[in-house]
Design an enzyme around this catalytic site. Structure first.
Site, PDB file in Angstrom:
ATOM      1  N   ALA A 249       0.866  -1.179   0.000  1.00 45.94           N
ATOM      2  CA  ALA A 249       0.000   0.000   0.000  1.00 45.94           C
ATOM      3  C   ALA A 249       0.901   1.226   0.000  1.00 45.94           C
ATOM      4  O   ALA A 249       2.073   1.140   0.391  1.00 45.94           O
ATOM      5  CB  ALA A 249      -0.882  -0.018   1.238  1.00 45.94           C
TER       6      ALA A 249
ATOM      7  N   GLY B  32       0.466  -4.978   0.837  1.00 38.87           N
ATOM      8  CA  GLY B  32      -0.743  -5.008   0.017  1.00 38.87           C
ATOM      9  C   GLY B  32      -0.513  -5.648  -1.346  1.00 38.87           C
ATOM     10  O   GLY B  32      -1.456  -6.180  -1.952  1.00 38.87           O
TER      11      GLY B  32
ATOM     12  N   GLU C   3      -0.814  -9.251  -0.778  1.00 43.21           N
ATOM     13  CA  GLU C   3      -2.236  -9.508  -0.478  1.00 43.21           C
ATOM     14  C   GLU C   3      -3.095  -9.437  -1.736  1.00 43.21           C
ATOM     15  O   GLU C   3      -4.028 -10.224  -1.906  1.00 43.21           O
ATOM     16  CB  GLU C   3      -2.716  -8.507   0.576  1.00 43.21           C
ATOM     17  CG  GLU C   3      -2.009  -8.739   1.915  1.00 43.21           C
ATOM     18  CD  GLU C   3      -2.239  -7.616   2.913  1.00 43.21           C
ATOM     19  OE1 GLU C   3      -1.940  -6.453   2.575  1.00 43.21           O
ATOM     20  OE2 GLU C   3      -2.738  -7.894   4.005  1.00 43.21           O
TER      21      GLU C   3
ATOM     22  N   GLU D 247       4.762  -5.106   6.921  1.00 39.27           N
ATOM     23  CA  GLU D 247       4.074  -4.000   7.614  1.00 39.27           C
ATOM     24  C   GLU D 247       4.578  -3.820   9.037  1.00 39.27           C
ATOM     25  O   GLU D 247       4.543  -2.720   9.592  1.00 39.27           O
ATOM     26  CB  GLU D 247       2.554  -4.246   7.643  1.00 39.27           C
ATOM     27  CG  GLU D 247       1.868  -4.159   6.284  1.00 39.27           C
ATOM     28  CD  GLU D 247       1.770  -5.490   5.554  1.00 39.27           C
ATOM     29  OE1 GLU D 247       2.578  -6.400   5.830  1.00 39.27           O
ATOM     30  OE2 GLU D 247       0.881  -5.607   4.696  1.00 39.27           O
TER      31      GLU D 247
HETATM   32  C1  HXC Z   1       5.099   4.356  -1.284  1.00 37.24           C
HETATM   33  C2  HXC Z   1       7.018   3.383  -2.084  1.00 37.24           C
HETATM   34  C3  HXC Z   1       6.636   2.132  -1.564  1.00 37.24           C
HETATM   35  C4  HXC Z   1       5.393   2.060  -0.868  1.00 37.24           C
HETATM   36  C5  HXC Z   1       8.537   1.900  -2.539  1.00 37.24           C
HETATM   37  N1  HXC Z   1       8.204   3.180  -2.672  1.00 37.24           N
HETATM   38  N2  HXC Z   1       7.601   1.227  -1.860  1.00 37.24           N
HETATM   39  N3  HXC Z   1       6.251   4.464  -1.949  1.00 37.24           N
HETATM   40  N4  HXC Z   1       4.671   3.201  -0.759  1.00 37.24           N
HETATM   41  N5  HXC Z   1       4.929   0.921  -0.376  1.00 37.24           N
HETATM   42  C6  HXC Z   1       8.959   4.253  -3.351  1.00 37.24           C
HETATM   43  C7  HXC Z   1      10.170   4.683  -2.532  1.00 37.24           C
HETATM   44  O1  HXC Z   1       9.799   5.594  -1.536  1.00 37.24           O
HETATM   45  C8  HXC Z   1      11.032   5.305  -3.612  1.00 37.24           C
HETATM   46  O2  HXC Z   1      10.533   6.599  -3.906  1.00 37.24           O
HETATM   47  C9  HXC Z   1      10.757   4.416  -4.827  1.00 37.24           C
HETATM   48  O3  HXC Z   1       9.511   3.764  -4.575  1.00 37.24           O
HETATM   49  C10 HXC Z   1      11.825   3.366  -5.040  1.00 37.24           C
HETATM   50  O4  HXC Z   1      11.959   2.631  -3.822  1.00 37.24           O
HETATM   51  P1  HXC Z   1      13.380   2.364  -3.120  1.00 37.24           P
HETATM   52  O5  HXC Z   1      13.123   2.054  -1.688  1.00 37.24           O
HETATM   53  O6  HXC Z   1      14.332   3.486  -3.412  1.00 37.24           O
HETATM   54  O7  HXC Z   1      13.867   1.083  -3.911  1.00 37.24           O
HETATM   55  P2  HXC Z   1      14.770  -0.131  -3.396  1.00 37.24           P
HETATM   56  O8  HXC Z   1      15.917   0.392  -2.577  1.00 37.24           O
HETATM   57  O9  HXC Z   1      15.067  -0.954  -4.606  1.00 37.24           O
HETATM   58  O10 HXC Z   1      13.829  -0.959  -2.389  1.00 37.24           O
HETATM   59  C11 HXC Z   1      12.664  -1.604  -2.842  1.00 37.24           C
HETATM   60  C12 HXC Z   1      11.764  -2.058  -1.645  1.00 37.24           C
HETATM   61  C13 HXC Z   1      11.526  -0.823  -0.725  1.00 37.24           C
HETATM   62  C14 HXC Z   1      12.460  -3.157  -0.875  1.00 37.24           C
HETATM   63  C15 HXC Z   1      10.472  -2.581  -2.256  1.00 37.24           C
HETATM   64  O11 HXC Z   1      11.023   0.256  -1.524  1.00 37.24           O
HETATM   65  C16 HXC Z   1      10.527  -1.067   0.358  1.00 37.24           C
HETATM   66  O12 HXC Z   1      10.852  -1.674   1.372  1.00 37.24           O
HETATM   67  N6  HXC Z   1       9.305  -0.576   0.176  1.00 37.24           N
HETATM   68  C17 HXC Z   1       8.266  -0.623   1.202  1.00 37.24           C
HETATM   69  C18 HXC Z   1       7.710  -2.030   1.346  1.00 37.24           C
HETATM   70  C19 HXC Z   1       6.629  -2.073   2.403  1.00 37.24           C
HETATM   71  O13 HXC Z   1       6.853  -1.749   3.580  1.00 37.24           O
HETATM   72  N7  HXC Z   1       5.413  -2.500   2.019  1.00 37.24           N
HETATM   73  C20 HXC Z   1       4.267  -2.546   2.939  1.00 37.24           C
HETATM   74  C21 HXC Z   1       3.509  -1.253   2.867  1.00 37.24           C
HETATM   75  S1  HXC Z   1       2.212  -1.227   4.040  1.00 37.24           S
HETATM   76  P3  HXC Z   1      11.518   7.872  -4.056  1.00 37.24           P
HETATM   77  O14 HXC Z   1      10.579   9.008  -4.279  1.00 37.24           O
HETATM   78  O15 HXC Z   1      12.319   7.948  -2.790  1.00 37.24           O
HETATM   79  O16 HXC Z   1      12.351   7.529  -5.256  1.00 37.24           O
HETATM   80  C22 HXC Z   1       0.994  -2.144   3.343  1.00 37.24           C
HETATM   81  C23 HXC Z   1      -0.275  -2.252   4.147  1.00 37.24           C
HETATM   82  C24 HXC Z   1      -1.228  -3.195   3.486  1.00 37.24           C
HETATM   83  O17 HXC Z   1       1.113  -2.666   2.296  1.00 37.24           O
HETATM   84  C25 HXC Z   1      -2.636  -2.890   3.864  1.00 37.24           C
HETATM   85  C26 HXC Z   1      -3.638  -3.428   2.911  1.00 37.24           C
HETATM   86  C27 HXC Z   1      -3.482  -3.027   1.467  1.00 37.24           C
END
Ligand code: HXC
Length: 258
Positions: free
Chosen positions: A65, A109, A112, A132
């Site tokens: 998400a 998400g 999911e 998360e």
């Molecule tokens: C918003 C995101 C994002 C996310 C990545 N980005 N994931 N933006 N929401 N979930 C953005 C980063 O901020 C960054 O933007 C760009 O995408 C590239 O990501 P990087 O981190 O620079 O890339 P990398 O180093 O290759 O790492 C990839 C990654 C990491 C491992 C996927 O981005 C990451 O850990 N993302 C978050 C994963 C996460 O926590 N997911 C759960 C979310 S909560 P900029 O502008 O800086 O370039 C959730 C709740 C579910 O899903 C509820 C029901 C739907």
């Protein structure tokens, strides 16, 4: 309908939905989720479409998400808008088969969403996770429920509590994905599976999806009864006569969805 965050392509009987937010690793904001649901609903309503595929880019199916969108929201905001409730309900109502073709990250998400599809075909570079916990929250679209049913309690607890990622190989071993293929072959494999399904009797495919999904909602004896009754109902179709006659006559069936 014109979409902002997804690319939809209907070719023959297959609707392919590609999540397209390359700057945010295909993070699922409310617009993306709304558009995916709309495209699937349009596929359900379109006589020509028989199967949909949801996919992302090579690097990310969807990295979860959208954290930026969620970060400032309060309990009252998310509870009163029932955050993710609407897409959850809409996804559950889709009647035609949906395949997730996953390359790269399928996190939070994203994992999911893939699990809400009917089956997952993964590229060798796919990574699944429910990270998360690292954000101080937990899964909210099936990560503690569907993942547990797919991979069992121990692995689900491990994934949800530590936030570690699972490789495609581990995901296949654990029963989360149905097939793993080289990244270059992912769409070919998904399209091939979709074409195979599209050749079958449409009513039988709807009945199978409904019946398999029923197994999550009921007891074994009720599920078996539901299955048997639906099985009986298929004998009212012309496609059952055609399918069985074709077998006996050693020819390919010509299903007419009747
Ligand atoms: C918003 C995101 C994002 C996310 C990545 N980005 N994931 N933006 N929401 N979930 C953005 C980063 O901020 C960054 O933007 C760009 O995408 C590239 O990501 P990087 O981190 O620079 O890339 P990398 O180093 O290759 O790492 C990839 C990654 C990491 C491992 C996927 O981005 C990451 O850990 N993302 C978050 C994963 C996460 O926590 N997911 C759960 C979310 S909560 P900029 O502008 O800086 O370039 C959730 C709740 C579910 O899903 C509820 C029901 C739907």
């Amino acid at each position: 309908m014109a979409f902002e965050t997804i690319i939809v392509d209907i070719d023959d009987h297959v609707c392919t939905i590609k999540i397209n937010r390359p700057d945010a690793m295909n993070a699922l904001n409310q617009v993306v989720l709304h558009e995916i649901c709309t495209a699937l609903e349009e596929g359900d309503a379109n006589e020509k479409v028989r199967v949909s595929i949801i996919t992302g880019s090579e690097k990310a199916f969807a990295a979860g998400a959208d954290i930026k969108e969620m970060s400032e929201q309060s309990f009252v905001d998310v509870a009163s808008s029932d955050l993710f409730g609407a897409p959850h309900r809409r996804l559950q109502k889709i009647r035609k088969p949906v395949i997730a073709a996953v390359s790269g990250y399928a996190l939070g998400g994203g994992c999911e969403l893939a699990m809400a599809c009917d089956f997952i075909i993964a590229a060798e570079n796919a990574k699944f996770g429910q990270p998360e916990i690292n954000l101080g929250v937990m899964a909210g679209l099936g990560g503690t429920q569907r993942l547990t049913r797919f991979v069992g309690k121990s692995k689900s607890m491990d994934m949800n509590l530590t936030g570690r990622f699972m490789t495609a190989e581990e995901a296949e071993r654990a029963g989360l994905v149905s097939r793993v293929v080289p990244a270059k072959k992912l769409m070919e494999e998904a399209q091939g599976a979709a074409q195979k399904i599209a050749e079958k009797s449409k009513f039988a495919t709807l009945a199978i999806k409904e019946s398999v999904n029923r197994s999550y909602e009921t007891t074994l004896s009720e599920g078996l009864l539901f299955e048997r009754r639906v099985f009986h109902s298929l004998f009212a179709t012309e496609d059952q006569k055609e399918g069985m006659a074709a077998f006996l006559e050693k020819r390919e069936p010509q299903f007419r969805d009747k």
